[in-house]
Structures are given as C-alpha cells and as structure tokens.
Design a protein around this motif. Structure first.
Motif, PDB file in Angstrom:
ATOM      1  N   ALA A 124      -3.556   6.068  -0.470  1.00 36.53           N
ATOM      2  CA  ALA A 124      -2.357   5.391   0.024  1.00 36.53           C
ATOM      3  C   ALA A 124      -1.143   6.303   0.139  1.00 36.53           C
ATOM      4  O   ALA A 124      -0.102   5.888   0.665  1.00 36.53           O
ATOM      5  N   ILE A 125      -1.247   7.532  -0.333  1.00 34.87           N
ATOM      6  CA  ILE A 125      -0.100   8.441  -0.305  1.00 34.87           C
ATOM      7  C   ILE A 125       0.273   8.763   1.138  1.00 34.87           C
ATOM      8  O   ILE A 125      -0.580   9.115   1.962  1.00 34.87           O
ATOM      9  N   ASP A 126       1.558   8.628   1.445  1.00 37.98           N
ATOM     10  CA  ASP A 126       2.090   8.928   2.785  1.00 37.98           C
ATOM     11  C   ASP A 126       1.401   8.088   3.864  1.00 37.98           C
ATOM     12  O   ASP A 126       0.971   8.598   4.906  1.00 37.98           O
ATOM     13  N   ARG A 127       1.319   6.794   3.616  1.00 37.24           N
ATOM     14  CA  ARG A 127       0.713   5.868   4.573  1.00 37.24           C
ATOM     15  C   ARG A 127       1.606   4.634   4.728  1.00 37.24           C
ATOM     16  O   ARG A 127       2.458   4.352   3.901  1.00 37.24           O
ATOM     17  N   GLU A 153      -1.706   1.297  -9.590  1.00 37.82           N
ATOM     18  CA  GLU A 153      -0.468   1.766 -10.217  1.00 37.82           C
ATOM     19  C   GLU A 153       0.585   2.072  -9.153  1.00 37.82           C
ATOM     20  O   GLU A 153       0.293   2.600  -8.100  1.00 37.82           O
ATOM     21  N   LYS A 154       1.833   1.707  -9.475  1.00 35.21           N
ATOM     22  CA  LYS A 154       2.944   1.946  -8.550  1.00 35.21           C
ATOM     23  C   LYS A 154       4.145   2.467  -9.319  1.00 35.21           C
ATOM     24  O   LYS A 154       4.402   2.060 -10.449  1.00 35.21           O
ATOM     25  N   VAL A 213       0.837  -1.200   0.000  1.00 32.90           N
ATOM     26  CA  VAL A 213       0.000   0.000   0.000  1.00 32.90           C
ATOM     27  C   VAL A 213       0.872   1.250   0.000  1.00 32.90           C
ATOM     28  O   VAL A 213       0.551   2.249  -0.660  1.00 32.90           O
ATOM     29  N   HIS A 214       1.987   1.207   0.720  1.00 30.48           N
ATOM     30  CA  HIS A 214       2.891   2.356   0.815  1.00 30.48           C
ATOM     31  C   HIS A 214       3.419   2.770  -0.556  1.00 30.48           C
ATOM     32  O   HIS A 214       3.715   3.951  -0.783  1.00 30.48           O
ATOM     33  N   VAL A 231      -3.280   2.281   6.446  1.00 27.33           N
ATOM     34  CA  VAL A 231      -4.354   2.028   5.486  1.00 27.33           C
ATOM     35  C   VAL A 231      -4.383   0.530   5.215  1.00 27.33           C
ATOM     36  O   VAL A 231      -3.349  -0.058   4.878  1.00 27.33           O
ATOM     37  N   GLU A 232      -5.539  -0.074   5.366  1.00 26.79           N
ATOM     38  CA  GLU A 232      -5.666  -1.513   5.184  1.00 26.79           C
ATOM     39  C   GLU A 232      -5.487  -1.895   3.710  1.00 26.79           C
ATOM     40  O   GLU A 232      -5.984  -1.200   2.819  1.00 26.79           O
ATOM     41  N   PRO A 233      -4.783  -2.989   3.449  1.00 27.92           N
ATOM     42  CA  PRO A 233      -4.659  -3.463   2.062  1.00 27.92           C
ATOM     43  C   PRO A 233      -6.017  -3.891   1.511  1.00 27.92           C
ATOM     44  O   PRO A 233      -6.851  -4.423   2.241  1.00 27.92           O
TER      45      PRO A 233
END
Length: 256
Positions: A209-212, A239-240, A201-202, A229-231
C-alpha cells in the motif's frame, strides 16, 4: 469598507465552520452504524484538537490570502481560459474545474510522496486511528499545496469567489468522507470515485500500500496511472501511522 469586508469574511468562515461541523456529525453517526474497523476515536483526540486549532488558524490565513489576496488576482489575470469556455454555464464550468483541479491534486499528492516534499506531508501519515475528524491532522504547507490545484482550476474557468467559498466547504466534507471509518462500496462507481476503504489503503503501512491511492475525489486517476490498490480486509485492519516525537510536533505542524 475594509472593516465590513473583514467582518463579512469572518462571518463566512464561521458559517463554513458550522456547516463542516454538521457534516462531521453526520459522518460520526454513520461510522457508529457501519464501521469499517474497530478504532479508538478518543485515543489521540486531545492532541488532534490542539493541532487542528493551531493549524486551522494558519489555514484560515492561507485561505484568505488565496481567495482575497494577490494570488487569486494574479491567477485570474494569467490563467483564465478563452471566452468560448468561460461563457459556458456555471455548473458546467464548476464540473470541469473540479475535474482539472482533482487531477492537479493527484499530481501534487504524488509529488508530496517524493523525498523533496515528503516533509510537508508526513504529518498527515502519522494518523493511527483513522476516522472522519482525523483527516484534519495535516501541516500548513500540506494544506497550501493541496488547495492550489483547485484554486488554479477555479480561476481557469472563472468561477466566482463566492462560489469558490462554497466549493471549499464541499471539499472539506470530501476530506471527512474519504477519512471516515465507513464500510461502504459504490459498486462499479468505485472505479470513478474515492471511497473510505480506498483511501484507507493510502494510510496503511503494509508494503503493497505504500505510495498508492493518491486521489481525492476521483479514483480514476489512480487506475489510469497504475497507482491503485484495491481495498482488502487485511489492508483495512493493517497498521497505520506512527507516534510523533514531542520535539518534532511544531516542525510537523508547519510542514518543514
């Protein structure tokens, strides 16, 4: 004597590298059996091999400086805790040092997501195909910053240098674990320990998910400080990463 020390250090680093490669092979097999998402591990492999080779030389120098140089000596002389604590059994001190060091990692990682320090960390977030080996894509400055909290904690609890070297190998294996492409859950222990889906998620580009999910070993810091934040299935396949412009590669590797 100096050459013997240097030779011993080289042999230790070679042994450490061999053990980490074995751990990588283990995670590679696990990924083949139970992948979290479909990825192309060969897509950026050539680039990552070159980057890891270059950055590993810099990290090796940093490691020697931290373990054998003036940094560790200064820390040992200035941050070591009182006798009633450092006289406790080694296993207990290691456990406390890892907890303190991991909390320091969490704080340092959050700081690296702020504008002044983002340059040191952004290279790591360029990873698009996330699996066990890809987590090694990181800048030299990033490697230095994330090691310092653990080193300080080890010095606080008077952990011997030989033991610190073993712990460093274990932390390398943790890096493989959190970046591995594994569909796995620890049940209720997910609220204590980082899992591959949690860390994935990070790396997601999704807004939620930004900054988590900043933790390294323990996920409890994220839950305690509201950054968890839960997966989800959507986040797993979201997208990553991003493409790096060729003229930026050297600066990204250094971390400036």
């Amino acid at each position: 004597m100096h050459s013997l020390v240097d030779g011993s250090m080289v042999m230790s680093m070679l042994a450490s590298g061999s053990l980490l490669l074995a751990a990588g092979g283990f995670f590679h097999i696990l990924e083949n059996r139970n992948p979290l998402e479909e990825i192309d591990r060969k897509k950026h492999l050539k680039f990552d091999l070159i980057v890891v080779a270059v950055s590993s030389l810099m990290v090796a120098g940093i490691t020697i400086l931290l373990l054998e140089g003036i940094v560790r000596t200064w820390l040992t002389n200035n941050v070591e805790l009182i006798d009633s604590i450092i006289s406790q059994p080694l296993w207990f001190r290691i456990m406390l040092a890892l907890i303190v060091g991991d909390f320091g990692y969490y704080l340092a990682h959050r700081l690296m997501h702020t504008p002044p320090m983002w340059r040191t960390h952004v290279f790591h977030h360029s990873i698009q195909e996330i699996y066990w080996f890809s987590g090694l894509r990181t800048s030299a400055m990033n490697s230095l910053i994330i090691r310092l909290p653990y080193l300080i904690a080890m010095c606080m609890f008077a952990i011997p240098a030989s033991t610190v070297a073993v712990i460093a190998i274990c932390l390398g294996a943790v890096n493989f674990w959190v970046h591995s492409n594994l569909d796995i859950s620890l049940g209720p222990l997910n609220y204590i320990f980082i899992t591959p889906p949690f860390h994935r998620v990070h790396h997601s580009m999704a807004e939620i998910a930004i900054d988590r999910n900043f933790g390294n070993i323990l996920s409890c810091w994220d839950y305690l400080f509201g950054s968890a934040v839960e997966p989800t299935d959507d986040l797993n396949i979201s997208e990553k990463g991003f493409e790096i412009e060729s003229q930026q590669v050297v600066r990204q590797i250094i971390g400036f």
